[in-house]
Design an enzyme around this catalytic site. Structure first.
Site, PDB file in Angstrom:
ATOM      1  N   SER A   1     -11.344   4.141  -1.379  1.00  0.00           N
ATOM      2  CA  SER A   1     -10.879   2.763   0.154  1.00  0.00           C
ATOM      3  C   SER A   1     -11.524   3.917   1.228  1.00  0.00           C
ATOM      4  O   SER A   1     -11.758   5.206   1.052  1.00  0.00           O
ATOM      5  CB  SER A   1      -9.579   3.225   0.125  1.00  0.00           C
ATOM      6  OG  SER A   1      -8.959   2.581  -0.908  1.00  0.00           O
TER       7      SER A   1
ATOM      8  N   HIS B   1      -1.136   0.417   0.363  1.00  0.00           N
ATOM      9  CA  HIS B   1      -1.400   0.661  -1.193  1.00  0.00           C
ATOM     10  C   HIS B   1      -0.434   1.829  -1.259  1.00  0.00           C
ATOM     11  O   HIS B   1       0.038   1.110  -2.292  1.00  0.00           O
ATOM     12  CB  HIS B   1      -2.282   1.416  -1.294  1.00  0.00           C
ATOM     13  CG  HIS B   1      -4.142   0.843  -1.642  1.00  0.00           C
ATOM     14  ND1 HIS B   1      -4.647  -0.374  -2.107  1.00  0.00           N
ATOM     15  CD2 HIS B   1      -5.234   1.024  -0.719  1.00  0.00           C
ATOM     16  CE1 HIS B   1      -5.711  -0.689  -2.136  1.00  0.00           C
ATOM     17  NE2 HIS B   1      -5.949  -0.210  -1.235  1.00  0.00           N
TER      18      HIS B   1
END
Lengths: 447, 447, 447, 447
Positions: free
Chosen positions: B303, B372
């Site tokens: 990410s 997340h």
């Protein structure tokens, strides 16, 4: 494609801590019926619900399904007591809104007025089979709601959600025929509410080439019809139902039919009571049939008059005539009724008056008439000796009605009916009503 | 299956009177932008809407689609002014509820608090393509909502409906691959928000056998993905993204992979902003992959750290270090960054501190970290020179992060994060944070 | 549904003895190219093949796929030498039949005349993907058959089987559009043989709403088109192809078209050469389009004249005219050709004569004309400067032809063409032919 | 998708000339039964067939379907007389081949040996529903073939085609359950040949979660099973069939079963007689079940011994024992048979001997034993009083047999059986055979 079973095998166990909690809760079930399920519901609305929503929702539904009747009653009561809105919060938000009716204060008020139950139900819906479980839950709730008036709060929340979820825009119209899976067909046999289907051979005739059956489905309830309608493709508008139901009736070529007779429409889901699908279904099926078979010129129902005989037997204004007519209906053999024109001549005007003028609290007495007239249909014809089955005689005195759907007139008819209370009927029916003695009180508000 | 086109050919004309009304209204369009559409909306909420709902809803949407920008703005304002709740009714119902907070008074209050807009939107949804049209309508609304604060009332109603309609229980997870229709695939190219897809050849590599792509769909929006995620099946957790995106990368046998790397997740529908699908998607895809490929042992993301560089450039507490680092980032050729361990050694601890401690108003600064960590993932590893694309350098200073999803720990991590604000991170990441000078203020509430 | 992979995991191992045999055989591969595969083929035809048919067939195909070119050539030779019929058996059965031409003796003769190869191929077809493998095998065979005349025996057997398996009754007509899976669409790009498709954007225009593409598929070759045709829906019969191929061409409403122009038809499977699908495809597509769009009045092709320029360059009878025309074609800029009516006036009659009278061994010279005229189409119009692409100029001198399909005349036209050799053509084309000098020898049997 | 109905509406009319011809031919039908159909067949093989193949094929099949029995017999005779190969051509080609057995001469010979009937049948297959019509045609042919020996030539051609068309590689295995369309399910009721299905309720139990049913389908015969097998998932190998058929039997969790018992296998298409699907079906179903339910350890049948009682009643070598046993079987009430161990002790060895040694012309007497042993199964156990239905008693003296399928042994067993005539049986069965008196002649070639 993803297997839900695996998904839940993996997530279903929930993290260790949660599992222990659940077990402990379930053990407590004997002492406090319904409490364990309620506690799981609280968990589902908490932070844990966000991380493990679908898995936890599934646990709730499994535990709910295991409830004994007493547990279920307790659980419903918990839903009332513990998942309603906060009165203080409402008072405060209402006050703030009244002080300053702004966008923000309205949004804030709406938020606190909505019971947390609604969010609970939305989270339960994430479980596999969640929608079906919630529909079944409301079905159970409604069975006992008369004895538990406070449950109306739960019902209002479920109904509000279902009206949104089962919006016409999400429904799928599907034709049902002999190529349909057996699991769906057996539900038709089960749910048919008007003219019972007597097993698979009977069903097969009702799905032959000169018959049509259509149902609405929802994507979240596969193989589960919400409502279905049965149609016969015939020449001329049918005035008797037994020939349509006759298993041995000759099967005609649909291309030679000029009329579609809607002879049965049945809701399938008690848990969706109060959400009306019939209006949409009849009109879309008419449109489908028109598209498939341009030879069809007339779309009409062949419908019972379910309240007529009870009205006849109790309406005080009809004495002394009433007793005699009832007696004759009871004495006469069904097989001889078709030829008894004298009796027909006396009952049909009364039936017409019942349908057109019989009201209570301003509303038409006959529920079937209400449904079709509200849909914009026209009361076209009243047929003598049209349903000689025990059920037909007991409810409708053997009489059946054709309601006519002309698609270019339903909107005007509907508005006339709803706004002006006007029953749109044919001249023939009007004539029947006018044939009654002028001094007969036929608007029977107090019937 | 029913042809919607025919359905509307038949019903779409609406009864004569209605048609005239509509024409008259549309002619008025020039004088009062948006007024005709608004009048149709009023009709849809009236009796007429009950009889001809779907047809009238379609008229509204067609007319809405023809609106010029000025007409659309006027129409939205009408939605605020004419389809909101009645303040007097709310005042009265709120008062009655406060007098006696009963089931009935609550239901009554809830009814008047709900804006008639919601029923309007539900009826619009009955039109063919209604759901898609409403999602698009909200997309347009959001584009200009900053300038029209009162539109928030409309937005709140649409968001409330969409949260209900796009409930996880109604979504379908579907795998996207080279067998998927082109009409869907071209939407991936269009919607990919993280690592742009450079045409069909690029896409083809991303759908090869060692890649996976999954999307959520809604039954009412066929061929329209709501969100999709791209996964690479690899050996070991990837620490650089360019090899994953390389069109010429060797294609490996998925049975030999041990790790699934989620390297891109993109929302597709601006009109569904605020409804979170990503959490469900990642977890269900992990479960699907686990089921298909038991050889997969690790599920992690690769990410970006999209706010890092901007933070670095502006955080006052980092002076004088900051200016030097920024300068070096700007001066150094991307190709030489991987070898600049000295720079890595200085930036990685700062990045770790940014991710773990950087907050504003108590909330983590980095949106990807928030997403997340809230899902229950663990901040596992921070990778130097992991995205050397211009976009990667500009946003994340070339750094990328692996968030680790261990399905048996996401619930606990999620609760720790949400309830205690604890960022669950690996020892390696903790070590980076601890390596910073003890006197460095790394919780930068005022950053 | 059954997973083929599992099926073969279970059966694929074959019993122990078989496996050892196979391994031994495969090890021998290096010494005798193709021998191991051949031995497996013998096993497949033996008793073992009956018990483990599909598994053994799969082994054969895997081993065949691993063959090097030399091994493949050897294997094909083995198919000729070891899997042909027995001359003695044929002699004996032929003799018996001649002695007594009974049902039994005929059946016996037919049995021995059929090469065991055919049964071998039928058994290979039982393997997963067997049909595709056999079609590919024939494709390879045909590539080198010119150098190996005895392979014609193999080819005759495969062709005989394929004619049976790919019978029109087993083919599925499917429409190809932007909803088709990408895996199929990329095959169109690959197989398009007439007007090359220049990537996905080009393809997208060819599948827009005023274009149609249909293909035949076989159930055993999913996602593998056998043949496809591209159609443009236009107003008036197109006389130039570039406007049809123009990616930026305006997209019209199909309901406003009056003509379907078949502008490209491409076979996809080299291994199915000699099995004609085009005739069926064009006619069924015409019927489909007629059903969908009753506004279509005319069905015509826009076809190349691929042999015209070569004929022009070589036909001795055309001297001295020929050299001059060729020169002008070579000198003139393509862009100025449309306006060169003088050249058109000289070439079009020659082209008409070539199409109508140009023959060799009694057969029309032009293959495209042969195809459409044999299908029953009419030679309708010859268009000047209709394809200015390098390919169009090189093959057809830029000329294209409209062949007209009138479905009520194709049978008569076909019979006239096949039985009497008559080319059915329009008056306009006839006039072109007649405009040539009377003494010009235009039937060029010796061309 | 293409509507076949339209296709034939358009093409079905055939060109004018053809239509007149057909009418004339059909009018002649009364005078010469079958002649009109035959003439249409000649047309279909002529040039006209090439242009209008599918339409003309459809005409042939329609006319054929209208034939009276006499017409059909005449038509079959025409197929023999007028569509066979040319003896002179065969003689000449056979001679040429013998002179020079080249590739070309072989291909030429094969071409003339093949009856034109085969091409006729291939062209008929192009009609919609052509495959089904041809399968039905052969079904009718076989019904009367005993009286018309020359029809064997037609049958040989159809069988040759069907073997090719119904190749295992083209079949689809599908699971049948309660989600299957009723139109397929009613065919199971109709075709079940071993243990009759007594209506829909009986069928429903046979499709419950601890039962499995699989069928082969062919793409050209949708909703038409070719063969199906019924399987019970149980604990331990079943030794009696009535508990499996009991509608009220408890339904177990398939995950708890360890054995799959194949208790019924039925061919569905008389027109496909001679094409064996059962071997493939059993093995693939075993593989499918193994994949779905790894808990299954044993795959066995529970099969009748259909020839045993007839053999017992007629085998001369069994006198005088025979008469006494027969008498006891006839006298004893079925319900008491299970306890009659003495009778069991005398009949089971005889049944074992019948199964293992009873042969005629070298072939095993019992057809069911032949089928399973040829498939590679092992004769595992002979069960007393296993089928007490009238059919079971009349055919098998109430005895049933378990044949065991071990997938890793079927190939070896098959080869032993086919090559060496060895019946692979368990020690228990061997023991039964050895228990017979040594001097008893149990190989009853002349039985």
């Amino acid at each position: 494609m993803p297997t839900d079973s695996f998904f839940h095998q993996l997530f279903g166990s929930i993290a260790d801590g949660g599992r222990v909690l659940i077990d402990r809760q379930l053990r407590g079930l004997a002492r406090q019926p319904g409490r364990a399920v309620t506690d799981l519901c609280h968990a589902l609305l908490s932070q844990r619900g966000e991380a493990s929503g679908a898995a936890l929702a599934r646990e709730v539904l499994l535990a709910y399904n295991d409830l004994e009747p007493a547990g279920r009653i307790a659980f419903f009561q918990h839903l009332v007591d513990e998942f309603g809105p906060e009165p203080e919060a409402i008072a405060s938000a209402a006050h703030a809104y009244q002080e300053e009716p702004s966008t923000n204060s309205l949004i804030a008020l709406a938020r606190v007025v909505e019971a947390p139950r609604q969010e609970l139900f939305r989270r339960l819906n994430m479980a596999p089979g969640g929608t079906a479980a919630l529909v079944a839950m409301r079905g159970m709730l409604l069975e006992q709601i008369a004895e538990h008036p406070t449950w109306r709060a739960i019902d209002a929340d479920l109904l509000h959600l279902f009206r949104s979820w089962f919006n016409r825009g999400f429904l799928l119209l599907e034709r049902i025929d002999w190529h349909t899976p057996a699991v769906v067909l057996e539900k038709l046999i089960h749910y048919e509410a008007v003219h019972a289907i007597d097993g698979w051979d009977d069903l097969r005739r009702r799905l032959a080439q000169d018959r049509r059956c259509f149902a609405f489905f929802h994507p979240a309830l596969p193989e589960e019809p919400l409502i279905f309608v049965e149609v016969a493709l015939v020449r001329g508008v049918s005035d008797r139902v037994q020939p349509l139901l006759d298993r041995a009736a000759e099967i005609i070529d649909p291309a030679e039919a000029d009329t579609a007779v809607f002879y049965s429409i049945s809701d399938c889901q008690p848990g969706l009571r109060g959400i009306s699908f019939g209006n949409f279904l009849i009109k879309q099926v008419a449109a489908e049939l028109q598209a498939e078979l341009p030879n069809l010129k007339t779309f009409a129902t062949l419908s019972p008059v379910p309240g007529f005989r009870a009205w006849l037997e109790t309406a005080p204004s009809l004495e002394p005539l009433r007793s005699e007519l009832i007696q004759r209906l009871e004495d006469e053999a069904p097989a001889s009724l078709p030829d008894d024109q004298e009796l027909a001549g006396r009952l049909l005007p009364l039936c017409a008056a019942y349908l057109v003028r019989g009201r209570r609290d301003g509303q038409l007495l006959d529920p079937v008439a209400r449904f079709h007239l509200r849909n914009g249909a026209r009361l076209e014809r009243i047929n003598w000796a049209a349903d000689l089955s025990p059920q037909g005689l007991a409810g409708s005195a053997g009489i059946m009605v054709n309601y006519l759907y002309r698609l270019d007139q339903v909107e005007r008819n509907h508005e006339d009916f709803v706004n002006k209370g006007r029953v749109v009927s044919s001249r023939r029916v009007d004539g029947l009503v006018r044939s009654l003695p002028a001094d007969m009180p036929v608007v029977l508000e107090d019937a």
